[in-house]
Enzyme design. Structure first.
Site, short mmCIF file in Angstrom:
data_model
loop_
_atom_site.label_atom_id
_atom_site.label_comp_id
_atom_site.label_asym_id
_atom_site.label_seq_id
_atom_site.Cartn_x
_atom_site.Cartn_y
_atom_site.Cartn_z
N LYS A 5 4.90 -11.81 22.26
CA LYS A 5 4.98 -11.93 20.80
C LYS A 5 6.04 -12.99 20.50
O LYS A 5 7.05 -12.74 19.84
CB LYS A 5 5.32 -10.55 20.20
CG LYS A 5 5.24 -10.47 18.69
CD LYS A 5 3.81 -10.56 18.15
CE LYS A 5 3.85 -10.62 16.62
NZ LYS A 5 2.51 -10.89 16.05
N TYR A 12 11.29 0.66 26.98
CA TYR A 12 11.30 1.95 27.67
C TYR A 12 12.68 2.28 28.24
O TYR A 12 13.01 3.45 28.42
CB TYR A 12 10.29 1.96 28.82
CG TYR A 12 8.88 2.27 28.40
CD1 TYR A 12 8.18 1.40 27.56
CD2 TYR A 12 8.24 3.41 28.85
CE1 TYR A 12 6.89 1.68 27.19
CE2 TYR A 12 6.93 3.69 28.49
CZ TYR A 12 6.27 2.82 27.65
OH TYR A 12 4.98 3.10 27.28
N ASP A 45 1.43 -0.97 28.07
CA ASP A 45 1.04 0.42 27.85
C ASP A 45 -0.11 0.47 26.86
O ASP A 45 -1.12 1.13 27.08
CB ASP A 45 2.25 1.21 27.33
CG ASP A 45 1.90 2.66 27.06
OD1 ASP A 45 1.23 3.27 27.92
OD2 ASP A 45 2.28 3.18 25.99
N ASP A 65 -4.48 1.06 27.63
CA ASP A 65 -5.34 2.11 27.05
C ASP A 65 -6.57 1.48 26.39
O ASP A 65 -7.69 1.99 26.51
CB ASP A 65 -4.58 2.93 26.00
CG ASP A 65 -3.94 4.18 26.58
OD1 ASP A 65 -3.64 4.18 27.80
OD2 ASP A 65 -3.75 5.16 25.83
N ASP A 111 -1.08 -9.39 19.51
CA ASP A 111 -2.04 -8.91 18.50
C ASP A 111 -3.40 -9.58 18.71
O ASP A 111 -4.45 -8.94 18.63
CB ASP A 111 -1.50 -9.12 17.07
CG ASP A 111 -0.92 -10.50 16.81
OD1 ASP A 111 -0.73 -11.27 17.78
OD2 ASP A 111 -0.63 -10.81 15.64
C1 IPM Z 1 1.32 5.41 30.99
C2 IPM Z 1 1.79 6.55 30.11
C3 IPM Z 1 3.31 6.64 30.20
C4 IPM Z 1 3.85 5.30 29.70
C5 IPM Z 1 3.91 7.82 29.39
C6 IPM Z 1 3.35 9.14 29.86
C7 IPM Z 1 5.41 7.83 29.44
O1 IPM Z 1 1.34 6.37 28.81
O2 IPM Z 1 1.56 5.46 32.21
O3 IPM Z 1 0.69 4.48 30.45
O4 IPM Z 1 4.02 5.11 28.49
O5 IPM Z 1 4.12 4.45 30.56
MG MG Z 2 0.02 4.74 28.55
#
Ligand code: IPM
Ligand code: MG
Length: 361
Positions: free
Chosen positions: A195, A146, A251, A255, A227
């Site tokens: 990894k 990032y 990240d 999710d 993975d």
């Molecule tokens: C998160 C989001 C952010 C990230 C984006 C919006 C830049 O996906 O907070 O997980 O990738 O960190």
């Molecule tokens: Mg995210």
């Protein structure tokens, strides 16, 4: 007590979910005799519209001057929003990364647990869910891909892009310490995800985590390749207590973890530095497709506000009251559309906020 809270509604569904979280905080103030002084701060697209940039020095100063920052979400539809005609460093997401860096918020905690009431919304089979799961992802937030150097150029007529994944041992050590401390307060099992079979940065990660582990003999440490971790999260999520990982892997895995809790609308998060100041935001995005329609689930933001009460303001009783109120509303069968299942009552964003506020005792 009196506290200064910076509120960042942001873009898309941000303003409506932050409105509900504020409703909850106002109720906490009434019931527990606190005063929250709110200051609204622009970030992301909302800041671009007013100032032409996604983050201003004033916004950073406002955040630094407060006891905690509560944020909704930033960003718009990349296909249709004019924000995405701007160069990447001027787009909404750059504002979020900028404030994370400016406040040195290197530790991102993302708890994922399954409410019994939401088993029906969990996409996993009943035999996999078993007695449920309760894990927390500790994601490094100010390093890695990032924040490494990046560029896109043409080399001999061929478009070429490069992103750089850099970690130094100090960055790894401080997030590892945070993860071990977190594990110590929970079931004392830490899984460090990397990894290391491919990446140098992961091999360094693994060796620094091993060094830190020597100070935490009471915490059991294991390493897992990313993975495999992605697979294990849907095969047997109950095996995890604390997952420690770098920025990009965190990240993606967060999710995935949110989805098995029933909806990405349930996952809260805290981004912390070495001081008490933290930025609290749901793990989900700005969902521009449903913005302003009273459809968004405000629970992730409300649970983020609870984390704010706990971590930045030291108000544990109040944080418990908010978390209990969320549980009670789910027990009574109220659901936003993303977690709706048979026999439940579907409510909008504002009604969900009202119902949770009403359960705060
Ligand atoms: C998160 C989001 C952010 C990230 C984006 C919006 C830049 O996906 O907070 O997980 O990738 O960190
Ligand atoms: Mg995210």
């Amino acid at each position: 007590m009196q506290y200064k809270i910076a509120l960042i509604p942001g873009d898309g569904i941000g303003p409506e979910i932050v409105r509900e979280a504020k409703k909850i905080l106002d109720t906490v103030c009434e019931k527990y005799g606190h005063t929250f002084l709110y200051k609204e701060v622009l970030l992301g697209g909302a800041s671009i519209d007013v100032h032409g940039v996604p983050l201003t020095a004033e916004a950073v100063e406002e955040a630094k001057a407060s006891d905690a920052v509560l944020m909704g979400s930033i960003g718009g539809d990349a296909k249709t929003s004019p924000w995405y005609q701007l160069e990447p460093s001027k787009r909404p997401e750059a504002g979020l990364l900028g404030i994370r860096k400016a406040l040195n918020l290197f530790a991102n905690l993302r708890p994922a647990y399954l409410y019994n009431e939401l088993r029906g919304a969990c996409p996993l089979r009943d035999d996999i869910i078993g007695d449920g799961f309760d894990l927390i992802i500790v994601r490094e937030l100010t390093g890695g891909l990032y924040f490494g150097a990046r560029k896109t150029e043409e080399i001999d007529g061929v478009r070429t892009a490069v992103d750089t994944l850099t970690y130094n041992e100090n960055e790894i050590r401080r997030i590892a310490v945070r993860a071990f401390e977190t594990a110590r307060k929970r079931r004392k099992q830490l899984t460090s995800v990397d990894k290391a079979n491919v990446l140098d940065s992961s091999r360094l990660w693994r060796s620094v985590v091993e060094e830190v582990a020597k100070d935490y003999p009471d915490v059991s440490l294991s390493h897992m390749l990313v993975d495999n971790c992605a697979m294990q999260l849907v095969r047997d999520p109950a095996q995890f207590d604390v997952i420690l990982t770098e920025n990009m892997f965190g990240d993606i895995l967060s999710d995935e973890a949110s989805m098995i809790t029933g909806s990405i609308g349930m996952l809260s998060s805290a981004s912390l530095n070495e001081t008490r100041l933290g930025l609290y935001e749901p793990s989900h995005g700005s969902a521009p497709d449903i913005a302003g329609q009273d459809k968004a689930n405000p629970i992730a933001t409300i649970l983020s506000a609870a984390m704010m009460l706990r971590y930045s303001l030291d108000l544990d009783r109040e944080a418990d009251a908010v978390e209990d109120a969320v549980r009670k509303v789910l027990q009574k069968g109220y659901r936003t559309v993303d977690i709706m299942s048979d026999g439940c009552v579907c409510v909008g964003t504002a009604e969900m906020g009202d119902r949770i506020a009403a359960e705060i005792i």
